[in-house]
Design a protein around this motif. Structure first.
Motif, PDB file in Angstrom:
ATOM      1  N   ASP A  15      -0.023  -7.181 -12.410  1.00  0.00           N
ATOM      2  CA  ASP A  15       0.748  -6.003 -12.752  1.00  0.00           C
ATOM      3  C   ASP A  15       0.358  -4.726 -12.068  1.00  0.00           C
ATOM      4  N   LEU A  16      -0.847  -4.588 -12.339  1.00  0.00           N
ATOM      5  CA  LEU A  16      -1.538  -3.710 -11.416  1.00  0.00           C
ATOM      6  C   LEU A  16      -1.574  -3.757 -10.063  1.00  0.00           C
ATOM      7  N   ALA A  17      -1.853  -4.947  -9.387  1.00  0.00           N
ATOM      8  CA  ALA A  17      -1.715  -5.289  -8.164  1.00  0.00           C
ATOM      9  C   ALA A  17      -0.219  -5.089  -7.382  1.00  0.00           C
ATOM     10  N   GLN A  18       0.717  -5.451  -8.089  1.00  0.00           N
ATOM     11  CA  GLN A  18       2.160  -5.394  -7.697  1.00  0.00           C
ATOM     12  C   GLN A  18       2.351  -3.748  -7.597  1.00  0.00           C
ATOM     13  N   GLN A  19       1.882  -3.009  -8.473  1.00  0.00           N
ATOM     14  CA  GLN A  19       1.953  -1.380  -8.324  1.00  0.00           C
ATOM     15  C   GLN A  19       1.252  -0.915  -7.057  1.00  0.00           C
ATOM     16  N   ALA A  20       0.038  -1.300  -7.030  1.00  0.00           N
ATOM     17  CA  ALA A  20      -0.627  -0.884  -5.818  1.00  0.00           C
ATOM     18  C   ALA A  20       0.113  -1.241  -4.401  1.00  0.00           C
ATOM     19  N   ALA A  21       0.726  -2.441  -4.536  1.00  0.00           N
ATOM     20  CA  ALA A  21       1.262  -3.044  -3.238  1.00  0.00           C
ATOM     21  C   ALA A  21       2.473  -1.977  -3.070  1.00  0.00           C
ATOM     22  N   ILE A  22       3.106  -1.699  -4.024  1.00  0.00           N
ATOM     23  CA  ILE A  22       4.480  -0.895  -3.863  1.00  0.00           C
ATOM     24  C   ILE A  22       4.110   0.539  -3.481  1.00  0.00           C
ATOM     25  N   ASP A  23       2.922   1.022  -4.161  1.00  0.00           N
ATOM     26  CA  ASP A  23       2.433   2.219  -3.548  1.00  0.00           C
ATOM     27  C   ASP A  23       2.117   2.364  -2.235  1.00  0.00           C
ATOM     28  N   GLU A  24       1.445   1.338  -2.037  1.00  0.00           N
ATOM     29  CA  GLU A  24       0.615   1.460  -0.508  1.00  0.00           C
ATOM     30  C   GLU A  24       1.925   1.063   0.479  1.00  0.00           C
ATOM     31  N   HIS A  25       2.848   0.297   0.361  1.00  0.00           N
ATOM     32  CA  HIS A  25       4.026   0.316   1.032  1.00  0.00           C
ATOM     33  C   HIS A  25       4.613   1.866   1.506  1.00  0.00           C
ATOM     34  N   ASP A  26       4.788   2.425   0.195  1.00  0.00           N
ATOM     35  CA  ASP A  26       5.543   3.823   0.143  1.00  0.00           C
ATOM     36  C   ASP A  26       4.708   4.788   0.665  1.00  0.00           C
ATOM     37  N   LEU A  27       3.227   4.756   0.911  1.00  0.00           N
ATOM     38  CA  LEU A  27       2.315   5.920   1.438  1.00  0.00           C
ATOM     39  C   LEU A  27       2.752   5.675   2.835  1.00  0.00           C
ATOM     40  N   GLY A  28       3.014   7.242   3.241  1.00  0.00           N
ATOM     41  CA  GLY A  28       3.048   7.584   4.567  1.00  0.00           C
ATOM     42  C   GLY A  28       1.796   8.032   5.204  1.00  0.00           C
ATOM     43  N   VAL A  29       1.659   8.206   6.670  1.00  0.00           N
ATOM     44  CA  VAL A  29       0.625   8.440   7.136  1.00  0.00           C
ATOM     45  C   VAL A  29       0.136   9.894   6.752  1.00  0.00           C
ATOM     46  N   ARG A  30       0.862  10.838   6.680  1.00  0.00           N
ATOM     47  CA  ARG A  30       0.395  12.147   6.215  1.00  0.00           C
ATOM     48  C   ARG A  30      -0.457  12.328   4.811  1.00  0.00           C
ATOM     49  N   GLU A  31       0.356  11.442   3.959  1.00  0.00           N
ATOM     50  CA  GLU A  31      -0.081  11.629   2.831  1.00  0.00           C
ATOM     51  C   GLU A  31      -1.228  10.706   2.651  1.00  0.00           C
ATOM     52  N   TYR A 165     -14.344  -3.158   9.108  1.00  0.00           N
ATOM     53  CA  TYR A 165     -14.770  -2.321   8.191  1.00  0.00           C
ATOM     54  C   TYR A 165     -13.622  -1.263   7.920  1.00  0.00           C
ATOM     55  N   ALA A 166     -12.927  -1.075   9.109  1.00  0.00           N
ATOM     56  CA  ALA A 166     -11.820   0.004   9.185  1.00  0.00           C
ATOM     57  C   ALA A 166     -10.645  -0.590   8.627  1.00  0.00           C
ATOM     58  N   SER A 167     -10.339  -1.868   8.702  1.00  0.00           N
ATOM     59  CA  SER A 167      -9.204  -2.598   8.134  1.00  0.00           C
ATOM     60  C   SER A 167      -9.463  -2.838   6.693  1.00  0.00           C
ATOM     61  N   GLU A 168     -10.772  -2.627   6.217  1.00  0.00           N
ATOM     62  CA  GLU A 168     -10.812  -3.038   4.810  1.00  0.00           C
ATOM     63  C   GLU A 168     -10.947  -1.606   3.779  1.00  0.00           C
ATOM     64  N   VAL A 169     -11.352  -0.730   4.447  1.00  0.00           N
ATOM     65  CA  VAL A 169     -11.697   0.554   3.565  1.00  0.00           C
ATOM     66  C   VAL A 169     -10.380   1.807   3.637  1.00  0.00           C
ATOM     67  N   CYS A 170      -9.373   1.303   4.695  1.00  0.00           N
ATOM     68  CA  CYS A 170      -8.458   2.233   4.636  1.00  0.00           C
ATOM     69  C   CYS A 170      -6.926   1.710   4.292  1.00  0.00           C
ATOM     70  N   PRO A 171      -6.115   2.505   3.868  1.00  0.00           N
ATOM     71  CA  PRO A 171      -4.851   2.065   3.368  1.00  0.00           C
ATOM     72  C   PRO A 171      -3.883   1.472   4.653  1.00  0.00           C
ATOM     73  N   MET A 172      -3.047   0.699   4.297  1.00  0.00           N
ATOM     74  CA  MET A 172      -2.146   0.124   5.158  1.00  0.00           C
ATOM     75  C   MET A 172      -1.740   1.287   6.333  1.00  0.00           C
ATOM     76  N   ALA A 173      -1.328   2.401   5.863  1.00  0.00           N
ATOM     77  CA  ALA A 173      -0.642   3.377   6.444  1.00  0.00           C
ATOM     78  C   ALA A 173      -1.639   3.791   7.684  1.00  0.00           C
ATOM     79  N   LEU A 174      -2.963   3.549   7.369  1.00  0.00           N
ATOM     80  CA  LEU A 174      -3.850   4.217   8.398  1.00  0.00           C
ATOM     81  C   LEU A 174      -4.551   3.112   9.185  1.00  0.00           C
ATOM     82  N   ARG A 175      -4.391   1.775   8.724  1.00  0.00           N
ATOM     83  CA  ARG A 175      -5.178   0.658   9.173  1.00  0.00           C
ATOM     84  C   ARG A 175      -5.022   0.633  10.762  1.00  0.00           C
ATOM     85  N   GLY A 176      -3.957   0.625  11.285  1.00  0.00           N
ATOM     86  CA  GLY A 176      -3.572   0.324  12.806  1.00  0.00           C
ATOM     87  C   GLY A 176      -4.493   1.588  13.545  1.00  0.00           C
ATOM     88  N   TYR A 177      -4.346   2.753  13.039  1.00  0.00           N
ATOM     89  CA  TYR A 177      -4.770   3.807  13.666  1.00  0.00           C
ATOM     90  C   TYR A 177      -6.380   3.741  13.668  1.00  0.00           C
TER      91      TYR A 177
END
Length: 524
Positions: A15-31, A165-177
């Protein structure tokens, strides 16, 4: 009773993981930038170590065209060519670094898994400080070669560690950058080297090449002082079952109000991958669905040397052999590598708009066309001043296109395509594939360009353009789109053996109870 509590614990984690996944998808670059400034800072600092490798790659290849260096280590050819480092030694010195980095990249996969990112990085920084003494004081080519090999080992660690390291410590919105930022550091290193060498291009003393070697000490000591305080990747702790330490790392990396939620997503991803394929050894990279993922990351990386970077990535020597004067060649290299840095910055915007696959295809198409154009110019006007400058201009364009597309986007691909449990080893293998490709290209290229060998000049573009086209074909059929996909979504797409061109059409629900509907498709 114990079984019921265990099931309840798993359900809560999911349940916690699912909520975290939803939050990560909703997270924009600026936020994401606002919430995770420390993750950005540490990722940037770890990636900064790449500057040293980018600096040396340009340094050693540009030294071949530096008169004082050629006089010290080379032999006199004739009045027209002057002193030259022979093609075998050019290949040897260039490949010395590649051999060292190959060793370092493979070692990194083992040591990071066992000791973590931070400890491996700190030891590598200490080693590079010691190893720089060898090329600085090298009295002969064999000693210089030894120094290049040894320096390459920690450089291989830096190059492999940074995108992981970059791909593991950053949220999905920033991963590519932030994975792409690795390439910007590479470009900065090359630009600094070109600037330094431009300043010493007309020097006649030994210091015109020893000082550029010495400048390499400017990075590791301050980096060690800062990175001593760097947090470990929370994924590393999760893989080792150190959940409390993982939560502490999450707290240090960002302003997440619920670190247990973020860690739950990591645990869920880790468990999902264990269900699909439980192994974590190098051999497991070549088993089951991970074989396909290994193919993709290795081929994506080996594309770089074969799409013309042996010729255009370190352009000074090419400019000289094309017919430009020494001082102008070094100055044009500075300008070209400045364009490379600008291109990488532009790639961040393109990455957000177009994704990985599209940029790779467009980049390879453009690079192929540019290289073939250089070849045709060399055939038609290769001995004229206008022809010299036309070829140089096209290679500057090559640098710009490369650093907008293939150069930086590769780092996003390798950081996303590999599974989290095998990420260090997958990226190590991909980087090793790159170094093997680089060794091959470094052997071939001098024999085509060197005036004592093939003396092809710009016609070398025909060969590298053909290679680039081959990798364009591979990309079309085999490279999937990973933009806006979480790690667990990518796990399921690979587990379902979705075709590369269908990744963008898939709708993935990792938490669906019915396994058969976790991956569905919509027409686009």
């Amino acid at each position: 009773m114990a079984g019921a509590q265990h099931d309840e614990g798993i359900s809560k984690t999911n349940d916690l993981a699912q909520q975290a996944a939803i939050d990560e998808h909703d997270l924009g670059v600026r936020e994401a930038i606002r919430r995770y400034p420390r993750a950005i800072m540490w990722s940037v600092l770890v990636s900064t170590a790449i500057i040293m490798e980018g600096y040396d790659i340009v340094l050693i290849s540009s030294f071949f065209g530096l008169p004082s260096f050629a006089k010290k280590y080379g032999h006199f050819v004739d009045n027209a060519s002057g002193y030259q480092i022979s093609a075998p030694w050019q290949a040897g010195l260039s490949n010395g670094t590649s051999i060292g980095t190959l060793i370092g990249s493979l070692a990194n996969g083992y040591f990071v898994f066992r000791y973590g990112y931070r400890n491996t990085l700190l030891v590598s920084l200490c080693l590079i400080v010691a190893f720089i003494f060898i090329p600085f004081f090298a009295p002969s080519l064999p000693v210089l070669l030894l120094g290049q090999i040894l320096c390459g080992i920690p450089w291989g660690v830096f190059a492999t560690m940074a995108p992981a390291y970059a791909s593991e410590v950053c949220p999905m919105a920033l991963r590519g950058y932030l994975t792409v930022y690795v390439n910007l550091c590479w470009a900065f290193g090359q630009l600094i080297a070109a600037g330094v060498l431009s300043g010493f291009s007309e020097g006649t003393s030994q210091w015109s090449y020893r000082i550029p070697f010495a400048i390499q000490w400017a990075w590791p000591i301050p980096l060690f002082a800062v990175l001593f305080f760097a947090p470990e990747s929370p994924y590393h702790h999760v893989r080792r079952g150190e959940i409390e330490k993982a939560e502490n790392s999450v707290r240090r990396l960002g302003s997440a109000s619920h670190p247990s939620q973020s860690v739950a997503l990591m645990i869920h991803t880790n468990e999902l991958e264990k269900e699909i394929d439980a192994g974590t050894s190098y051999l497991d990279c070549f088993r089951g669905i991970d074989l396909r993922r290994t193919e993709i990351v290795c081929m994506a990386f080996i594309t770089q040397p074969f799409c013309g970077s042996a010729m255009g990535g370190t352009p000074t020597y090419f400019f000289l052999q094309a017919g430009l004067p020494t001082s102008i060649s070094f100055k044009m290299s500075v300008g070209g590598l400045g364009l490379a840095a600008v291109g990488t910055l532009i790639s961040w915007k393109l990455l957000h708009a177009f994704g990985r696959r599209t940029l790779y295809l467009a980049g390879l198409a453009g690079l192929t066309a540019i290289l073939w154009t250089v070849g045709f110019i060399s055939v038609g006007a290769g001995t004229s001043t206008a022809g010299y400058y036309a070829q140089a201009t096209m290679m500057l364009l090559w640098l710009f296109v490369y650093y907008m597309t293939v150069g930086p986007i590769c780092y996003a691909i390798i950081g996303e395509i590999s599974s989290t449990r095998l990420r260090n080893k997958s990226i190590s293998l991909s980087r090793s594939a790159y170094y093997i490709g680089q060794i091959i290209c470094n052997v071939i290229n001098p024999y085509m360009l060197n005036p004592t060998e093939g003396d092809w000049k710009g016609k070398t573009g025909f060969f590298w353009g053909g290679c680039s086209f081959v990798f364009f074909i591979w990309t079309w059929f085999r490279l999937p789109e990973s933009k806006d996909r979480s790690f667990e979504e990518l796990d399921l797409l690979f587990a379902q053996k979705v075709k590369a061109r269908d990744f963008s059409k898939a709708v993935v629900d990792p938490y669906a109870e019915n396994v058969d509907v976790r991956v569905t498709f919509v027409d686009k």
